[in-house]
Design a protein around this motif. Structure first.
Motif: not given
Length: 377
Positions: A170-171, A337-341, A346-347, A356-357
């Protein structure tokens, strides 16, 4: 692989649209099983078989692997459920406006499911056989703590060398650690009476609950990263009636497994007795997500991912998140482990949630390259 992925952005968006337009809140078994059938068909089209783990209350969980896979070393995890109520998809279905796509669950995390599928398609198209080194878990209850899928996730991940968690970026950052957390529910039973005519015959459940709330909030220790929050309460029948019942929902966040055990014991002790004579208490719940702390092995995995990111123009950083995910489960049992891939947006959990395409292609190429590299002998 980049050209292949770039050319399939529209295909990915069509799949995301299909998934977003299916109501699949955590308690909507019919919708979740519909999503599962869509995914099973999509993966069957590239030679992957789906093992369905049926659940009576929640949607069925899926474990997906290639027919020729022997002993996959990588697990990829994504969830099919959202936080939205029934009818939401009909009220505000998938829409696209320029570089942004909207709809319930579009970024958390139906877009991630599409990137997982197309990363494997890209590996197949490239001639690499590393797609056989991946096993995927799609669960249906992540948004409510993975209460029915935790055992499955831990069992599948327990045989792997790496866990790639596809929660949204998300960021733009990777997530390398997460706070642990839990949910508890306290129900208090009292006795009703008219507040004006015979208050002495009543026993206030609200009074008892108020006393417990003060003690529960006192468990918060910001310096240690412990937060106990009574976020929902309800009780009583009317303003002029002694409340015969009251309820509270309690959220817990912790930094370490030891703190989780200590807070769990403290909550149970506080709720083990009544302070207003005649009230009865019933506590349910527990620590649903153990704390996930960064390890040296996970740091090495971060190094590989950031190198692969840099090779395609991404400046990836990693951070600790206060929110939980299934990365808590794999990280806590010692799997790097890794996340956020997942893609960027957002929101999450809001009406304005968006994808965000332009991040779709890069967040498909990244895991494809990482899988190929981790699979080299």
């Amino acid at each position: 692989m980049k050209v292949f992925i770039d050319q399939r952005e529209d295909d990915m968006l069509r799949l995301i649209e299909t998934l977003v337009n299916i109501d699949s809140g955590s308690y909507m078994k019919e919708g979740l099983d519909h999503v599962g059938k869509v995914l099973s068909a999509e993966f069957a089209g590239i030679g992957f078989e789906t093992e369905v783990h049926e659940q009576a209350r929640f949607g069925n969980n899926l474990v997906v692997r290639h027919l020729d896979a022997k002993a996959p070393e990588i697990v990829m995890i994504a969830h099919m459920d959202t936080v939205f109520g029934e009818g939401t998809a009909g009220q505000r279905p998938f829409t696209r406006k320029g570089n942004y796509a909207y709809g319930p669950g579009v970024i958390d995390m139906k877009a991630s499911i599409a990137t997982a599928l197309y990363a494997l398609k890209a590996l197949q198209e490239s001639g690499s056989e590393s797609y056989k080194n991946v096993e995927l878990v799609f669960n249906t209850d992540e948004e409510i703590g993975s209460v029915g899928s935790r055992e499955l996730i831990e069992r599948v991940a327990g045989t792997k060398k790496y866990a790639l968690i596809l929660e949204p970026a998300q960021n733009g950052n990777l997530v390398s650690e997460r706070k642990g957390g839990g949910k508890y529910f306290l129900a208090v039973q009292g006795k009703s009476a008219h507040a004006g005519i015979e208050p002495e015959n009543g026993i206030s459940a609200i009074e008892e609950l108020a006393k417990k709330i003060i003690k529960l909030h006192a468990l918060t220790d910001r310096e240690k990263g412990i937060n106990v929050n009574v976020g929902l309460i309800k009780g009583g029948t009317s303003v002029n009636t002694i409340a015969p019942s009251a309820e509270a929902a309690i959220d817990v966040r912790i930094e370490t497994r030891e703190d989780g055990e200590a807070v769990d014991a403290a909550i149970k002790e506080i709720c083990s007795y009544s302070e207003v004579p005649g009230t009865m208490l019933r506590l349910t719940g527990n620590i649903t997500r153990p704390a996930w702390n960064l390890t040296a092995e996970a740091e090495a995995l971060i190094g590989i991912i950031t190198e692969e990111g840099a090779a395609i123009g991404l400046d990836l950083k990693h951070e600790k998140s206060g929110g939980g995910s299934d990365g808590n489960l794999t990280g806590a049992i010692g799997i790097p482990s890794i996340d956020g891939l997942g893609p960027c947006g957002a929101d999450a959990h809001q009406e304005s949630e968006y994808l965000y395409i332009p991040s779709l292609a890069e967040r498909t190429l990244l895991p494809a390259n990482v899988i190929e590299r981790l699979s080299r002998k």
